[in-house]
Design an enzyme around this catalytic site. Structure first.
Site, PDB file in Angstrom:
ATOM      1  N   ASN A 112       0.844  -1.198   0.000  1.00 53.31           N
ATOM      2  CA  ASN A 112       0.000   0.000   0.000  1.00 53.31           C
ATOM      3  C   ASN A 112       0.877   1.243   0.000  1.00 53.31           C
ATOM      4  O   ASN A 112       1.989   1.230   0.535  1.00 53.31           O
ATOM      5  CB  ASN A 112      -0.878   0.016   1.259  1.00 53.31           C
ATOM      6  CG  ASN A 112      -1.815   1.211   1.297  1.00 53.31           C
ATOM      7  OD1 ASN A 112      -2.436   1.573   0.294  1.00 53.31           O
ATOM      8  ND2 ASN A 112      -1.925   1.853   2.451  1.00 53.31           N
ATOM      9  N   HIS A 114       0.752   5.252   1.256  1.00 45.45           N
ATOM     10  CA  HIS A 114      -0.022   6.122   2.146  1.00 45.45           C
ATOM     11  C   HIS A 114       0.622   7.508   2.166  1.00 45.45           C
ATOM     12  O   HIS A 114       1.850   7.622   2.285  1.00 45.45           O
ATOM     13  CB  HIS A 114      -0.052   5.529   3.554  1.00 45.45           C
ATOM     14  CG  HIS A 114      -0.859   6.364   4.498  1.00 45.45           C
ATOM     15  ND1 HIS A 114      -2.242   6.344   4.515  1.00 45.45           N
ATOM     16  CD2 HIS A 114      -0.484   7.270   5.436  1.00 45.45           C
ATOM     17  CE1 HIS A 114      -2.675   7.198   5.429  1.00 45.45           C
ATOM     18  NE2 HIS A 114      -1.636   7.776   5.996  1.00 45.45           N
ATOM     19  N   SER A 141       4.676   6.935   2.300  1.00 39.86           N
ATOM     20  CA  SER A 141       5.282   5.657   2.705  1.00 39.86           C
ATOM     21  C   SER A 141       4.699   4.522   1.874  1.00 39.86           C
ATOM     22  O   SER A 141       3.498   4.521   1.591  1.00 39.86           O
ATOM     23  CB  SER A 141       4.950   5.335   4.170  1.00 39.86           C
ATOM     24  OG  SER A 141       5.235   6.422   5.017  1.00 39.86           O
TER      25      SER A 141
HETATM   26  C1  GAR Z   1      -2.691   8.907  -3.011  1.00 40.93           C
HETATM   27  O1  GAR Z   1      -2.245  10.077  -2.397  1.00 40.93           O
HETATM   28  C2  GAR Z   1      -2.510   7.730  -2.065  1.00 40.93           C
HETATM   29  O2  GAR Z   1      -1.363   7.810  -1.269  1.00 40.93           O
HETATM   30  C3  GAR Z   1      -3.750   7.866  -1.221  1.00 40.93           C
HETATM   31  O3  GAR Z   1      -4.768   8.185  -2.130  1.00 40.93           O
HETATM   32  C4  GAR Z   1      -4.203   8.925  -3.217  1.00 40.93           C
HETATM   33  C5  GAR Z   1      -4.603   8.262  -4.514  1.00 40.93           C
HETATM   34  O4  GAR Z   1      -4.234   9.051  -5.605  1.00 40.93           O
HETATM   35  N1  GAR Z   1      -4.026   6.656  -0.501  1.00 40.93           N
HETATM   36  C6  GAR Z   1      -4.513   6.641   0.723  1.00 40.93           C
HETATM   37  O5  GAR Z   1      -4.801   7.651   1.341  1.00 40.93           O
HETATM   38  C7  GAR Z   1      -4.677   5.263   1.329  1.00 40.93           C
HETATM   39  N2  GAR Z   1      -4.722   5.341   2.739  1.00 40.93           N
HETATM   40  P1  GAR Z   1      -4.292   8.448  -7.080  1.00 40.93           P
HETATM   41  O6  GAR Z   1      -5.673   7.797  -7.238  1.00 40.93           O
HETATM   42  O7  GAR Z   1      -4.134   9.645  -7.956  1.00 40.93           O
HETATM   43  O8  GAR Z   1      -3.189   7.441  -7.225  1.00 40.93           O
END
Ligand code: GAR
Length: 218
Positions: A112, A114, A141
């Protein structure tokens, strides 16, 4: 010359899919020795689905049914994933908490990303919370997923300096750009070297890492 087989990735998304796009771009430019076997979205309107289709990557939309328990939904996901060949399950903005059963099923190959320097700022709205707390540094991370939310052993992090005029949006944007390099970097390491989860620890090429690796800014 020996050719190492490409790693097969299943990518789970919920929205924009910019991390998915970065993985696709790294694969297409030859920097990441992988293929994406399937993209799964729990949201039928996720733009990431269009991104995948534009690159001829198979997609599945698996929207949770209101009658379905988390356990039942995750069993449905497992059936979809186990029907294809995979090496890693890559959560890339998949905004749904997974059951312990799902996490245990893919232990050691479930990753994952984050948007915070874990273990700080688990959960949602990390950029706002970091600014509210007056932090000077933020980041992202990549970690192995274990049953407790955002708490699995961290493989690598990237840091971002916070500027005085930052808003949650400007900060999110800068962190996201770093995420794009970070995820592909970690995936390359997993594919080209040996990155393993053993108990609560990450081992890289057989050596336990005592703290997260840091991706230096490019
Ligand atoms: C990213 O910032 C990722 O780190 C976060 O959602 C966004 C997705 O962006 N994930 C979380 O918060 C999970 N806990 P994307 O759809 O443009 O890749």
């Amino acid at each position: 010359m020996t050719t190492i087989a490409s790693a097969r990735l299943v990518v789970l998304i919920s929205g924009n899919g910019s991390n998915l796009q970065a993985i696709i771009d790294h694969i297409e430019s030859g920097k990441l020795n992988a293929i994406i076997s399937l993209v799964i979205s729990n949201n039928k309107n996720a733009y990431g689905i269009i991104r995948a289709q534009q690159h001829n990557i198979p997609t599945r939309i698996a929207v949770p049914d209101p009658e379905e328990t988390r356990q039942q939904y995750d069993c449905r996901l497992i059936k979809i994933i186990d029907d294809i060949d995979y090496d890693y399950i890559v959560l890339a903005g998949f905004m749904k908490i997974l059951s312990d059963n799902f996490v245990d099923h893919y232990k050691g190959c479930l990753l994952n990303i984050h948007p915070s320097l874990l273990p700080r700022y688990k959960g949602l709205n990390t950029h706002q919370r970091v600014l509210d707390a007056g932090e000077k540094i933020h980041g992202a991370s990549v970690h192995f997923v274990t049953p407790t939310l955002d708490s699995g052993p961290i493989i690598m992090q990237v840091a971002v300096d916070i500027s005085p005029g930052d808003t949650p949006a400007t900060l999110a944007n800068r962190v996201l750009k770093k995420e794009h390099s970070l995820y592909s970097h970690v995936l390359s390491m997993c594919i080209d070297e040996t990155v393993e989860l053993s108990g609560k620890h990450v081992f890289v090429n057989g050596r336990k890492i005592n703290k997260p690796l840091i991706l230096e800014s490019e």
